[in-house]
Scaffold this motif. Structure first.
Motif, PDB file in Angstrom:
ATOM      1  N   THR A  97       0.829  -1.206   0.000  1.00 51.20           N
ATOM      2  CA  THR A  97       0.000   0.000   0.000  1.00 51.20           C
ATOM      3  C   THR A  97       0.865   1.258   0.000  1.00 51.20           C
ATOM      4  O   THR A  97       0.690   2.164  -0.816  1.00 51.20           O
ATOM      5  N   ASN A  98       1.807   1.269   0.907  1.00 50.84           N
ATOM      6  CA  ASN A  98       2.664   2.442   1.033  1.00 50.84           C
ATOM      7  C   ASN A  98       3.553   2.643  -0.193  1.00 50.84           C
ATOM      8  O   ASN A  98       3.768   3.757  -0.671  1.00 50.84           O
ATOM      9  N   PHE A  99       4.058   1.541  -0.686  1.00 51.17           N
ATOM     10  CA  PHE A  99       4.883   1.527  -1.886  1.00 51.17           C
ATOM     11  C   PHE A  99       4.116   2.138  -3.054  1.00 51.17           C
ATOM     12  O   PHE A  99       4.574   3.068  -3.738  1.00 51.17           O
ATOM     13  N   ARG A 101       1.361   3.920  -2.975  1.00 48.95           N
ATOM     14  CA  ARG A 101       0.925   5.300  -2.758  1.00 48.95           C
ATOM     15  C   ARG A 101       2.073   6.263  -3.072  1.00 48.95           C
ATOM     16  O   ARG A 101       1.871   7.318  -3.677  1.00 48.95           O
TER      17      ARG A 101
ATOM     18  N   LEU B 396      12.183  -0.059  -6.765  1.00 46.25           N
ATOM     19  CA  LEU B 396      11.390   1.100  -6.342  1.00 46.25           C
ATOM     20  C   LEU B 396      11.447   2.214  -7.389  1.00 46.25           C
ATOM     21  O   LEU B 396      10.440   2.844  -7.719  1.00 46.25           O
ATOM     22  N   ILE B 401       9.530   5.999  -8.246  1.00 40.94           N
ATOM     23  CA  ILE B 401       9.938   6.619  -6.983  1.00 40.94           C
ATOM     24  C   ILE B 401      11.361   7.152  -7.126  1.00 40.94           C
ATOM     25  O   ILE B 401      12.262   6.425  -7.544  1.00 40.94           O
ATOM     26  N   LEU B 409      12.767   5.203   1.981  1.00 41.07           N
ATOM     27  CA  LEU B 409      11.809   4.114   2.155  1.00 41.07           C
ATOM     28  C   LEU B 409      12.544   2.846   2.634  1.00 41.07           C
ATOM     29  O   LEU B 409      12.109   2.167   3.551  1.00 41.07           O
ATOM     30  N   ILE B 464       7.126  10.432   2.648  1.00 41.13           N
ATOM     31  CA  ILE B 464       6.429   9.161   2.728  1.00 41.13           C
ATOM     32  C   ILE B 464       5.819   9.083   4.116  1.00 41.13           C
ATOM     33  O   ILE B 464       6.502   8.808   5.086  1.00 41.13           O
ATOM     34  N   ASP B 465       4.561   9.384   4.213  1.00 37.41           N
ATOM     35  CA  ASP B 465       3.936   9.398   5.521  1.00 37.41           C
ATOM     36  C   ASP B 465       3.296   8.045   5.806  1.00 37.41           C
ATOM     37  O   ASP B 465       2.217   7.721   5.336  1.00 37.41           O
ATOM     38  N   MET B 466       4.028   7.248   6.567  1.00 33.02           N
ATOM     39  CA  MET B 466       3.591   5.869   6.799  1.00 33.02           C
ATOM     40  C   MET B 466       2.408   5.809   7.769  1.00 33.02           C
ATOM     41  O   MET B 466       1.728   4.802   7.853  1.00 33.02           O
ATOM     42  N   LEU B 469      -1.650   5.610   6.705  1.00 34.60           N
ATOM     43  CA  LEU B 469      -2.298   4.473   6.039  1.00 34.60           C
ATOM     44  C   LEU B 469      -2.650   3.369   7.009  1.00 34.60           C
ATOM     45  O   LEU B 469      -1.906   3.105   7.912  1.00 34.60           O
TER      46      LEU B 469
END
Lengths: 256, 469
Positions: A97-99, A101, B396, B401, B409, B464-466, B469
């Motif tokens: 999910t994070n990847f 997003r 990635l 990214i 990340l 990247i706001d973990m 989510l």
């Protein structure tokens, strides 16, 4: 013309793998790249994607009118190039999910669009998960960590669905898949086919091409495309085997 | 102020200082403690400060730390505005806070609190007056003043620190937080001593923070003794966020009786030279220990984690996982030593140390070591040092990214294996944020240290706001 490759030569650690590839891909087309092991199929995919370990020694690649070889890996991706990996990488600690997003929003940023909010993003994920029958359980896990071969390949197609590329290269996506997984993967691809995008499907076997019907089939042998045709060529290869190509090439005095 | 430790002072300075101030230092002692101190200073006189010639100090050089001049303060400072110094800003973290300023216990009201459930917490100096028997039963029993020069020096000189006592069968309703702040207008050398006693079948969560509020050099030699009675359980967190001019020698001695359970987390975010000396002994069967460490070093910072676990009894389990990211010219040491004694059958022990070196100038010395004297054990150890996974980076980036985000990340994911073990949710969220900031190089004193109070929260810039989510 979406992609135009001219006389592409590439090597790794001084060893030449691609020895003059020429290939044109238009929007709306599906090209199958076939050939025996070690002839440069995956190298071709990596060079288009921009993997830095390969040196391009000659030739050019024009994509959407731009010199593709000048762009970094992530810029190519943001321009719509997607590579479905033969061996998807496990990334412990990074959730799918994070990847996704992060990827979706970096691509949107590149295109000058606002980032997708949490709700809109999750809605998009739900929609695309259905497309490849990816379970929620899987989506919450770390990228590819502990996934079966089939799950990894489904995850590649899921990512492709999320990112909606213009040119998708699928590198032996069929390898290691049972017939059910193969069907799921092929269905995903077929649902994503439009008149605006194109696919390069790299495969060993004709089997996948029963599900993803190509417009063109190319045979890669010792770093060159030695034969191109329509889907019937794949059937012929299935029947005669790659030895047929090898003998034909030896007859021409090219190989050896 | 009682003394000034000159540049490159020798042990004679300390032995002289001890003789001169012995009466004041030992004024609050019970008789046996004074004997301990006298013995300790003698041991220190024999050994002196450790040098890189010693195996245990081979890769940690104190030369630079001793090249500075430090004040030594043997009496508590007056007129501290406690409210101003200590106000925790971790949202939703409901803890009982114990403050220490420059090693001295500071309190709003009373120096020693006695709670309704029998828990005693406060100043060690005060507890020495009120509960000498309770202290005498434990103090100096676990800390090793015989072979460890810094522990010996601490035993000789300590005046104060934190004392916590949790009686038998009592479970502390909320986490206790020790905030040790260094804030002084001159260079400071300090030595404080903490004692934590958990009775049978008791439970405690303890968050122990070392922070500095300015950029003044300091040298801390802190010793903590922690006793876990039968079936006691301790969840222990050590957070280190000191300035780049600080040296911290932290020695924590855990003594665990039958079936005691320990989880200890070492989170080292910043500091000039950090040495964590962790020594844990199983003093009965069926004990269980897990020790986790994460360290993020850059500039010329140095981190040294020394973990010794003594399996002296059968059926105990210990696990160690230490992970580090070293950038620029930073350096790290990991020495893990698990001793399995002859009678410690059915021991289960593993050690793991992993390091990522982001530059060619960063370095690490990692030595996991098992010393086993019986056959009926299950032990493993491993150590890896490498760069960020280049295949993962490529993967990635192929998804669009950018390189910098991909690095973040991956580094965060790497650290998260340790951070995810933090059981107190608000603390974990806060540490997650701090690690993200630290990985972006943003974390600075007075800006985002765990507990700093008077500065408004800086906006999180992390792409990247973990947490969303």
């Amino acid at each position: 013309m979406l992609l135009s490759i001219k006389n592409l030569h590439a090597s790794i650690n001084g060893k030449e793998i691609l020895k003059g590839i020429t290939l044109d891909v238009n929007q709306g087309e599906v090209h199958a790249i076939m050939g025996p092991n070690g002839t440069g199929k995956s190298t071709l995919a990596s060079v288009i994607a921009g993997r830095e370990v390969f040196d391009v020694t000659a030739g050019e690649v024009i994509y959407k009118g731009k010199n593709l070889l000048k762009l970094a890996v992530e810029e190519r991706a943001r321009e719509g190039i997607f590579l479905g990996f033969q061996y998807p990488v496990e990334i412990p600690g990074v959730s799918i999910t994070n990847f996704m997003r992060t990827a979706v929003n970096e691509i949107r940023k590149y295109k000058g669009l606002d980032p997708l909010g949490g709700g809109a993003f999750l809605k998009l994920m739900e929609e695309k998960k259905k497309l490849v029958e990816l379970t929620s359980n899987l989506a919450n896990r770390s990228v590819n960590e502990g996934f079966s071969g089939g799950e990894k390949k489904k995850n590649e197609i899921f990512q492709m669905a999320m990112l909606e590329p213009t040119l998708a290269i699928l590198d032996e996506t069929d390898s290691g898949l049972d017939i059910d997984a193969l069907r799921v993967v092929a269905n995903g691809v077929n649902k994503l086919r439009t008149k605006d995008n194109a696919f390069m499907v790299i495969t060993h076997y004709q089997r996948l091409l029963d599900y993803i019907v190509p417009d063109f089939v190319h045979v890669l042998f010792e770093g060159r495309i030695v034969k191109s045709g329509t889907k019937e060529l794949a059937l012929e290869l299935e029947e005669k085997g790659y030895d047929w190509i090898r003998k034909e090439q030896e007859g021409k005095g090219i190989a050896g | 102020m009682e003394g000034v430790l000159k540049q490159n002072s020798t042990k004679e300075f300390f032995t002289g200082l001890y003789r001169e101030h012995r009466a004041a230092i030992t004024a609050g002692d019970y008789p046996a403690l004074t004997i301990q101190r006298d013995n300790a200073i003698r041991r220190f006189e024999e050994s002196g400060f450790p040098t890189t010639k010693l195996e245990a100090w081979k890769n940690t050089d104190l030369k630079e730390s001793f090249s500075k001049e430090y004040d030594i303060v043997l009496e508590p400072e007056q007129g501290v505005d406690v409210q101003k110094v200590f106000r925790c800003n971790i949202p939703h973290l409901d803890t009982a806070i114990m403050g220490q300023l420059n090693g001295w216990y500071v309190s709003k009201d009373v120096p020693l609190m006695e709670l309704g459930n029998g828990i005693i917490m406060g100043s060690l100096a005060e507890a020495l007056k009120k509960y000498p028997a309770l202290i005498e039963a434990h103090l100096g029993k676990y800390a090793d003043s015989n072979t460890d020069a810094f522990t010996a020096l601490n035993t000789a000189f300590f005046r104060d620190g934190v004392f916590i006592y949790v009686p038998d069968n009592v479970k502390s309703p909320k986490p206790v937080q020790i905030i040790n702040v260094i804030h002084h207008d001159r260079n400071l050398f300090l030595q404080s001593r903490n004692l934590i006693v958990l009775g049978k079948n008791s439970r405690l969560s303890l968050v122990h923070c070392d922070d500095s509020y300015n950029h003044q050099p300091s040298f801390s030699n802190v010793v903590t003794e922690i006793y876990l009675g039968e079936h006691a359980s301790l969840d222990h967190y050590k957070l280190q966020n000191l300035n780049n001019a600080s040296t911290l020698i932290s020695s924590v001695y855990f003594q665990m009786d039958t079936a005691a359970q320990l989880e200890s987390h070492y989170i080292s975010l910043n500091g000039g030279l950090l040495r964590n000396n962790v020594r844990q002994r199983f003093n009965g069967p069926h004990g269980d220990t897990k020790i986790y460490g994460i360290y993020l070093m850059d500039a010329r910072q140095h981190i040294d984690n020394q973990v010794f676990i003594d399996h002296a009894f059968p059926d105990c389990t210990s696990g160690e996982l230490f992970k580090g990211i070293l950038d620029e010219h930073s350096s790290g040491v990991f020495n893990g030593h698990v001793l399995v004694e002859r009678n410690a059958v059915r021991t289960n022990a593993y050690q793991s140390n992993k390091n990522i070196l982001l530059t060619e100038t960063a370095k690490v010395n990692s030595k996991p070591f098992l010393e086993i004297y019986n056959d009926d054990v299950k032990c493993s150890h491993g150590s890896t040092t490498g760069q960020l996974d280049q295949d993962a980076m490529y993967y990635l980036r192929q998804r669009g990214i950018g390189e910098e985000s991909a690095r973040m990340l991956l580094m965060y994911a790497y650290a998260d294996e340790v951070i995810s073990k933090i059981a107190i949710d608000p603390l974990r969220l806060r540490i997650e944020d701090m690690v993200k900031k630290r990985l972006q190089g943003e974390l600075q004193i007075c800006e985002a240290c765990v507990l700093h109070c008077n500065t408004p929260e800086q906006p999180m810039e992390f792409v990247i706001d973990m947490t969303k989510l």
